[in-house]
Motif scaffolding. Structure first.
Motif, PDB file in Angstrom:
ATOM      1  N   ARG A  60       0.819  -1.222   0.000  1.00  0.00           N
ATOM      2  CA  ARG A  60       0.000   0.000   0.000  1.00  0.00           C
ATOM      3  C   ARG A  60       0.848   1.265   0.000  1.00  0.00           C
ATOM      4  N   MET A  61       2.130   1.152   0.304  1.00  0.00           N
ATOM      5  CA  MET A  61       2.994   2.336   0.388  1.00  0.00           C
ATOM      6  C   MET A  61       3.381   2.883  -0.978  1.00  0.00           C
ATOM      7  N   GLY A  62       3.036   2.193  -2.032  1.00  0.00           N
ATOM      8  CA  GLY A  62       3.407   2.645  -3.372  1.00  0.00           C
ATOM      9  C   GLY A  62       4.525   1.793  -3.917  1.00  0.00           C
ATOM     10  N   GLU A  63       5.658   2.434  -4.213  1.00  0.00           N
ATOM     11  CA  GLU A  63       6.806   1.703  -4.756  1.00  0.00           C
ATOM     12  C   GLU A  63       7.291   0.653  -3.754  1.00  0.00           C
ATOM     13  N   TRP A  64       7.581  -0.550  -4.267  1.00  0.00           N
ATOM     14  CA  TRP A  64       8.036  -1.648  -3.423  1.00  0.00           C
ATOM     15  C   TRP A  64       9.351  -1.267  -2.752  1.00  0.00           C
ATOM     16  N   PRO A  65       9.397  -1.210  -1.418  1.00  0.00           N
ATOM     17  CA  PRO A  65      10.599  -0.728  -0.730  1.00  0.00           C
ATOM     18  C   PRO A  65      11.741  -1.735  -0.644  1.00  0.00           C
ATOM     19  N   TYR A  66      11.520  -2.991  -1.085  1.00  0.00           N
ATOM     20  CA  TYR A  66      12.536  -4.028  -0.917  1.00  0.00           C
ATOM     21  C   TYR A  66      13.096  -4.517  -2.246  1.00  0.00           C
ATOM     22  N   ALA A  67      13.049  -3.678  -3.253  1.00  0.00           N
ATOM     23  CA  ALA A  67      13.555  -4.067  -4.577  1.00  0.00           C
ATOM     24  C   ALA A  67      15.004  -4.537  -4.463  1.00  0.00           C
ATOM     25  N   GLY A  68      15.298  -5.652  -5.123  1.00  0.00           N
ATOM     26  CA  GLY A  68      16.651  -6.189  -5.121  1.00  0.00           C
ATOM     27  C   GLY A  68      16.948  -7.148  -3.982  1.00  0.00           C
ATOM     28  N   LYS A  69      16.023  -7.304  -3.060  1.00  0.00           N
ATOM     29  CA  LYS A  69      16.206  -8.237  -1.940  1.00  0.00           C
ATOM     30  C   LYS A  69      15.184  -9.362  -2.080  1.00  0.00           C
ATOM     31  N   PRO A  70      15.590 -10.606  -1.887  1.00  0.00           N
ATOM     32  CA  PRO A  70      14.614 -11.698  -1.858  1.00  0.00           C
ATOM     33  C   PRO A  70      13.696 -11.541  -0.645  1.00  0.00           C
ATOM     34  N   VAL A  71      12.399 -11.720  -0.869  1.00  0.00           N
ATOM     35  CA  VAL A  71      11.413 -11.586   0.195  1.00  0.00           C
ATOM     36  C   VAL A  71      10.576 -12.858   0.242  1.00  0.00           C
ATOM     37  N   LEU A  72      10.448 -13.437   1.421  1.00  0.00           N
ATOM     38  CA  LEU A  72       9.594 -14.591   1.641  1.00  0.00           C
ATOM     39  C   LEU A  72       8.421 -14.154   2.501  1.00  0.00           C
ATOM     40  N   VAL A  73       7.223 -14.334   1.969  1.00  0.00           N
ATOM     41  CA  VAL A  73       6.011 -13.949   2.688  1.00  0.00           C
ATOM     42  C   VAL A  73       5.362 -15.216   3.230  1.00  0.00           C
ATOM     43  N   VAL A  74       5.188 -15.258   4.538  1.00  0.00           N
ATOM     44  CA  VAL A  74       4.566 -16.413   5.179  1.00  0.00           C
ATOM     45  C   VAL A  74       3.052 -16.240   5.050  1.00  0.00           C
ATOM     46  N   THR A  75       2.451 -17.065   4.197  1.00  0.00           N
ATOM     47  CA  THR A  75       1.013 -16.989   3.941  1.00  0.00           C
ATOM     48  C   THR A  75       0.541 -18.291   3.310  1.00  0.00           C
ATOM     49  N   SER A  76      -0.729 -18.569   3.488  1.00  0.00           N
ATOM     50  CA  SER A  76      -1.311 -19.752   2.845  1.00  0.00           C
ATOM     51  C   SER A  76      -2.050 -19.371   1.565  1.00  0.00           C
ATOM     52  N   ARG A  77      -2.160 -18.071   1.306  1.00  0.00           N
ATOM     53  CA  ARG A  77      -2.882 -17.597   0.122  1.00  0.00           C
ATOM     54  C   ARG A  77      -1.901 -17.070  -0.918  1.00  0.00           C
ATOM     55  N   PRO A  78      -2.217 -17.248  -2.200  1.00  0.00           N
ATOM     56  CA  PRO A  78      -1.331 -16.723  -3.239  1.00  0.00           C
ATOM     57  C   PRO A  78      -1.321 -15.190  -3.239  1.00  0.00           C
ATOM     58  N   LEU A  79      -0.230 -14.634  -3.740  1.00  0.00           N
ATOM     59  CA  LEU A  79      -0.105 -13.177  -3.857  1.00  0.00           C
ATOM     60  C   LEU A  79      -0.417 -12.773  -5.294  1.00  0.00           C
ATOM     61  N   ALA A  80      -1.288 -11.817  -5.455  1.00  0.00           N
ATOM     62  CA  ALA A  80      -1.592 -11.312  -6.789  1.00  0.00           C
ATOM     63  C   ALA A  80      -0.553 -10.254  -7.166  1.00  0.00           C
ATOM     64  N   ASP A  81       0.038 -10.407  -8.337  1.00  0.00           N
ATOM     65  CA  ASP A  81       0.949  -9.397  -8.868  1.00  0.00           C
ATOM     66  C   ASP A  81       2.101  -9.059  -7.916  1.00  0.00           C
ATOM     67  N   ALA A  82       2.756 -10.086  -7.388  1.00  0.00           N
ATOM     68  CA  ALA A  82       3.880  -9.878  -6.465  1.00  0.00           C
ATOM     69  C   ALA A  82       5.061  -9.256  -7.203  1.00  0.00           C
ATOM     70  N   PRO A  83       5.790  -8.366  -6.550  1.00  0.00           N
ATOM     71  CA  PRO A  83       6.986  -7.775  -7.157  1.00  0.00           C
ATOM     72  C   PRO A  83       8.049  -8.848  -7.410  1.00  0.00           C
ATOM     73  N   PRO A  84       9.003  -8.563  -8.292  1.00  0.00           N
ATOM     74  CA  PRO A  84      10.103  -9.511  -8.527  1.00  0.00           C
ATOM     75  C   PRO A  84      10.836  -9.824  -7.223  1.00  0.00           C
ATOM     76  N   GLY A  85      11.194 -11.083  -7.048  1.00  0.00           N
ATOM     77  CA  GLY A  85      11.946 -11.503  -5.867  1.00  0.00           C
ATOM     78  C   GLY A  85      11.084 -11.891  -4.687  1.00  0.00           C
ATOM     79  N   VAL A  86       9.751 -11.775  -4.817  1.00  0.00           N
ATOM     80  CA  VAL A  86       8.856 -12.114  -3.716  1.00  0.00           C
ATOM     81  C   VAL A  86       8.296 -13.513  -3.933  1.00  0.00           C
TER      82      VAL A  86
END
Length: 174
Positions: A60-86
């Motif tokens: 919701r903050m706008g531009e993805w603040p973690y560009a260039g870093k691998p991100v693992l999201v702990v969730t049981s639901r799929p992410l719609a339109d996840a940024p690269p590396g997520v």
């Protein structure tokens, strides 16, 4: 050796965000993140581990603040339109921690939120808790340690005043 390190800001009454997820209070007179060594910390981060609510708040903050870093999201639901590396991972924290250790990662940032932190403490996998305690009382919000967080003994490794705020680093008491 993999180090699971939570570096986070909280209000004096233990909140990491307003009830609606807002963190505008961090921009209202709080010292900048660099005053707490955040840039040097972030430069060493190899992977970011976060819960679904924290991921949604970052999106919701706008531009993805973690560009260039691998991100693992702990969730049981799929992410719609996840940024690269997520990527997503199910909530099996012991298996996820074992996977990341097996990869031989150095620094893993346990970015939040409280539910993920509670889970990491419950399995004894949080190696360092670093906090910027901002002198504002929100009165309500999302707590750093939600109900059900296990009793955990910590040892203070660093403390410093940063203006009117505090910079604290804890590690598990052994």
């Amino acid at each position: 050796m993999t180090l699971f390190h939570c570096h986070i800001a909280m209000s004096l009454d233990g909140m990491i965000a307003r009830a609606d997820g807002g963190v505008d209070w961090l921009e209202q007179g709080a010292p900048p993140p660099e005053a707490f060594g955040f840039t040097a910390f972030y430069d060493r981060v190899e992977t970011i581990l976060m819960g679904r609510t924290t991921y949604e708040a970052a999106r919701r903050m706008g531009e993805w603040p973690y560009a260039g870093k691998p991100v693992l999201v702990v969730t049981s639901r799929p992410l719609a339109d996840a940024p690269p590396g997520v990527e997503t991972r199910p909530g099996d924290l012991p298996a996820l921690v074992a996977e990341l250790r097996q990869r031989g990662l150095g620094l893993v940032w346990v970015e939040g939120g409280g539910q993920l932190l509670r889970g990491m403490l419950a399995i004894g996998a949080l190696d360092r808790l670093e906090m910027a305690v901002i002198p504002v009382v929100l009165g309500d919000g999302i707590p750093l340690f939600p109900p059900g967080t296990p009793e955990t003994r910590l040892a203070l490794r660093h403390h410093a005043a940063v203006g009117d705020a505090l910079h604290l680093i804890y590690e598990p008491a052994r």
